[in-house]
Design an enzyme around this catalytic site. Sequence first.
Site, short mmCIF file in Angstrom:
data_model
loop_
_atom_site.label_atom_id
_atom_site.label_comp_id
_atom_site.label_asym_id
_atom_site.label_seq_id
_atom_site.Cartn_x
_atom_site.Cartn_y
_atom_site.Cartn_z
CG ASP A 15 -1.78 1.18 1.36
OD1 ASP A 15 -2.29 1.65 0.32
OD2 ASP A 15 -1.97 1.67 2.49
CG ASP A 17 -1.72 7.51 0.63
OD1 ASP A 17 -1.01 8.53 0.57
OD2 ASP A 17 -2.44 7.13 -0.32
#
Length: 223
Positions: A15, A17
């Site tokens: 991922d 953020d």
Amino acid sequence: MSGVTNLKPKAIIFDMDGVLVDSEPLWQKAEFEIFSSLGVHVTEELAMTTKTMTTREVTEFWRNRYEWKNISVQQAEDRVISRVIELIENENCEIDGIGNFVKLIKDQGYRIGLATNSPYKIIPVVLKKLKLTHYFDAVSSSDSEPNGKPDPSVYLTTSCKLEVDPEHCIAIEDSFNGMLAAKRAGMKVAAFTNGNIAADLSIANYVINKFEDIDQWTACVIN
């Protein structure tokens, strides 16, 4: 751990953020600035509601509550994205230890992907900021998918680009929605807590508290 098979992983999918960069405060700042300038009363309570949404979903959320004039949803979204890019380029937002962690697993021969709910145009900005662009074999954004996480689409797209079956992938996520997306795609999940003891780890196969703890984690998961 329960649910863990003996299949050796071939790819690690990050991922973005909260995993590569600590960007949540930057998103909050950008959204507050842009939406407030359009007459939106951005409350902390409602901002928490939008925390896991895509940028388009966030923009539509506020547009449905405050009908600003003379600017489209797309234009408002573009302003938020531009402001986030500016903040990423100028703020110290790198997650501690992420650079060495990525380089280590790349050196071990694993394919590396990125799957994010953030707009695609932010991805090269982040990877350039971290000097990690050439370590990633495939990147994907939910803005090219029908739905964002927790829908599994962005993870399935990334595994396809990597040419690695989902069951041979480990997703590194910091949010429950992200973990759920990866699980629905048929992947194992490593929850990155960054020291957050309140994180929901109920569906995680592995836990990474800090990326500096790479020796212990790679010994258990990758080798």
